[in-house]
Design an enzyme around this catalytic site. Structure first.
Site, PDB file in Angstrom:
ATOM      1  N   GLU A 251      75.637  63.475 123.094  1.00 47.65           N
ATOM      2  CA  GLU A 251      76.524  62.346 124.140  1.00 47.65           C
ATOM      3  C   GLU A 251      76.312  61.165 123.453  1.00 47.65           C
ATOM      4  O   GLU A 251      75.302  60.682 122.818  1.00 47.65           O
ATOM      5  CB  GLU A 251      76.015  62.828 125.217  1.00 47.65           C
ATOM      6  N   LYS A 253      75.231  57.624 123.411  1.00 44.30           N
ATOM      7  CA  LYS A 253      73.864  56.957 124.327  1.00 44.30           C
ATOM      8  C   LYS A 253      74.660  55.503 124.745  1.00 44.30           C
ATOM      9  O   LYS A 253      74.545  54.698 123.661  1.00 44.30           O
ATOM     10  CB  LYS A 253      72.868  56.939 123.344  1.00 44.30           C
ATOM     11  N   ARG A 274      66.515  53.607 137.220  1.00 42.65           N
ATOM     12  CA  ARG A 274      65.544  54.513 136.734  1.00 42.65           C
ATOM     13  C   ARG A 274      64.182  54.418 137.150  1.00 42.65           C
ATOM     14  O   ARG A 274      63.367  55.466 137.281  1.00 42.65           O
ATOM     15  CB  ARG A 274      65.376  54.143 135.195  1.00 42.65           C
ATOM     16  N   PHE A 345      76.610  61.577 133.284  1.00 44.86           N
ATOM     17  CA  PHE A 345      76.023  62.791 132.181  1.00 44.86           C
ATOM     18  C   PHE A 345      75.518  64.020 132.705  1.00 44.86           C
ATOM     19  O   PHE A 345      74.974  64.830 132.148  1.00 44.86           O
ATOM     20  CB  PHE A 345      75.221  62.183 131.076  1.00 44.86           C
ATOM     21  N   LYS A 428      66.585  61.189 121.895  1.00 41.55           N
ATOM     22  CA  LYS A 428      67.563  59.850 121.518  1.00 41.55           C
ATOM     23  C   LYS A 428      67.315  59.559 120.155  1.00 41.55           C
ATOM     24  O   LYS A 428      66.524  59.948 119.499  1.00 41.55           O
ATOM     25  CB  LYS A 428      67.101  58.920 122.291  1.00 41.55           C
TER      26      LYS A 428
END
Ligand code: ATP
Length: 593
Positions: A251, A253, A274, A345, A428
């Site tokens: 996906e 980022k 977050r 997402f 990531k």
């Protein structure tokens, strides 16, 4: 439980810094509690009245508490103020003053629940005349406390309890108390429940009422954020396939703010960051667009909120969105100046069904089926890839489109949503990995040095630390003075002066002595040339080589204040060790010709 017992425990805890000792004191404190006592004790240990995400604030500043102390003791405000100035801690002054008036100030056996209810009352008092009524409420409590109770009550009121009790240490203690014959297994179960319901009061009450079995009652709830699933990092695209198998999802980022959106059946919206702060008020445009953005309600969905150019649809730099964080005024102007789009997402709740246990491909399918794409809400761009060249092509496209890299997501049956956990189900991979030190590092300011020359009016350099979850504390990695413009220095100076503490916090491990010690709160993103072994910095001390820690060489501030991270979300010493080892491997195995 009597408030006196609680205050005496605070006194003992504030004198120690070792996590194991704190845990054992906490267990002794928690063991005898009846269920009603559990939430007040667990919240107040952390200096809170409710879970942080509810944003309940006491609204009692220095002047107000001082006034209440003056009323309770019959002393003049000026003389109290002088003593606070000399002592640097109003809690100590309250305790001393009450000791001097010992005959009057025996503990009157206040119950923990009584103090807690009074504090909640104070927090909820608003409007005209509220200051007087807060002063009255606090003074009434203070006039019934003994010195040690007064000390910790005053510190609590001022938001300066700072016992160094971390959530994770409380979970350790809960496992010790309620974990039966296998506290280690219990610890895992308790943390899993806490990841879905990060409300220690609720988790503690369930345990006190029904033991571990009662935790099965924990489920997703509108308005209560889930701790976010986190990603590991990889330094090469080939490494993604080694970790995840033949095919995987990539996906974009996006470089913005992570947002967890809760929309209930009537279209009420809450947005969480977050670190689980309530962001709803700062993003009225996103809030307004969300009820219409789903086919079915309620939902809990996750995405990245990114500034966009409405004319071209292009992504804008992260720095733009930071202008919208923490704002209380001018919101309307900001929504026009910095329009944002939410790229979704993940989907955690659909109707009554929790999707947490579903594999990622099914969650993504459910997300695609439920989202109505539009100007404000979009799906994260993604592709399924099976070869390194295809992955490289997607990564390059992501960079061209203004993203900072890609997120690889496992398609395996076990790829459920692991709340609060960092693992290799998500990886990531960023542009920086091809240059310098693979990744940026998020470090916490623990001290500051006065600026020189042109910077003399501000602090000019900062002592930076990483988080060490095993110790529950912070260990230093570098001093940084590069990469700051005047506006950042002015902003930091103002904030650091507010979080200054008189001596090195017990949670900080360092041999350095900065000009100013601060409560570790502010997280900055740093870049550097490499991590090296250091005889003077304490990060990861002894983990790689006896007598050495890790230091970041040539550190510089990237300009990004990580407002979305609390100090415990900073890069951990374990991650730094992995980054150090990644570098060593890179040097040891040069690229093939
Ligand atoms: P952490 O890994 O601790 O979150 P970090 O915020 O420094 O640290 P990042 O490098 O920013 O880590 O990577 C993770 C973050 O990337 C997520 O928390 C989320 O905010 C963001 N992100 C952007 N796009 C996606 C995506 N498609 N899927 C998941 N996360 C994404």
């Amino acid at each position: 439980m009597k408030y006196l017992e609680f205050a005496e425990s605070c006194e003992r805890i504030s004198a120690i810094s070792k996590r194991l000792e704190i845990r054992s004191l906490l267990s002794d404190l928690i063991r005898p509690l009846v269920p009603e006592d559990v939430p007040p004790v667990l919240y107040m240990l952390q200096g809170l009245l409710r879970p942080e995400y509810e944003g309940v604030e006491l609204g009692a500043g220095d002047a107000l508490v001082l006034k209440a102390l003056a009323v309770a003791t019959g002393l003049g405000e000026d003389s109290l103020k002088d003593r606070v100035r000399a002592r640097g801690d109003m809690g100590e002054v309250a305790s001393e003053v009450l000791s001097e008036q010992r005959v009057r100030y025996q503990s009157e056996g206040l119950a923990v629940t009584e103090v807690y209810a009074a504090l909640l009352d104070i927090a909820r008092t608003g409007g005209e005349g509220s200051q007087e009524s807060k002063v009255g409420g606090i003074a009434r409590m203070l006039s019934r406390t003994s010195p040690v109770e007064a000390k910790h009550l005053v510190r609590f009121l001022l938001g300066k309890l700072r016992l160094g009790v971390k959530e994770m240490t409380i979970l350790d203690a809960l496992a010790e108390v309620y974990g039966g014959s296998d506290p280690k297994k219990a610890r895992v179960e308790i943390e899993e429940a806490f990841n879905v319901s990060p409300d220690l009061g609720e988790i503690g009450t369930l345990l006190a009422q029904g033991g571990l079995n009662a935790l099965s009652a924990v489920s997703l709830r509108w308005g209560r954020p889930v701790r976010p699933m986190l990603a590991e990092r990889e330094r090469s695209l080939a490494g993604l396939f080694e970790r995840m198998g033949k095919s995987l999802a990539l996906e974009y980022k996006y470089d913005g703010l992570r947002v967890q959106a809760h929309v209930d059946a009537s279209g009420n919206v809450r947005l969480f960051s977050r670190r689980l702060e309530d962001l709803s008020a700062q993003f009225p445009d996103v809030v307004a667009s969300l009820p219409g953005a789903f086919e079915n309600l309620p939902v809990i969905a996750e995405g990245e909120c990114v500034p966009v150019d409405v004319e071209t649809g292009e992504l804008r730099p992260f720095q733009d969105i930071s202008r919208r964080r923490g704002r209380k005024y001018d919101l309307e102007r900001m929504t026009e100046e910095v329009p944002v789009r939410l790229f979704l997402f993940d989907l955690l709740l659909r109707g009554k069904d929790s999707l947490l246990g579903m594999p990622y491909p099914d969650r993504r399918k459910a997300l695609e089926a439920v989202v109505r794409r539009g100007d404000r809400v979009e799906l994260a761009t993604r592709a399924i890839v099976s070869t390194v060249p295809d992955a490289e092509a997607f990564f390059q496209r992501a960079l061209l489109d203004g993203c900072e890299g890609v997120m690889a997501k496992s398609l395996a049956p076990e790829s459920r949503y692991k709340a609060g956990a960092r693992g290799f189900l998500w990886i990531k991979y960023k542009r920086e990995y091809t240059t310098e030190l693979g990744d940026t590092i998020d470090a916490v300011i623990v001290g500051a040095y006065r600026g020189r020359g042109k910077r003399a009016q501000w602090y000019g350099a900062f002592l930076m630390a990483l988080f060490d979850p095993d110790r529950g504390g912070f260990a230093t990695l570098c001093k940084v003075g590069t990469g700051f413009d005047e506006a950042s220095l002015a902003r930091l100076t103002e904030r650091l002066d507010r979080s200054a503490v008189p001596a090195k916090p017990s949670t900080v491990d360092t041999g350095f002595t900065p000009d100013l010690w601060v409560d570790p709160q502010i997280v900055l993103e740093l870049r550097g040339a490499e991590l090296s072994l250091s005889p003077v910095h304490s990060a990861a001390s002894g983990l790689i080589r006896e007598g050495y820690g890790l230091a970041l060489r040539f550190p510089r501030f990237t300009g990004k204040f990580r407002e979305d991270k609390g100090p415990e979300d900073a890069t951990t010493v374990r991650e730094a060790v992995e980054m150090y080892q990644g570098q060593v491997r890179k040097v040891e195995s040069p690229a093939k010709p």
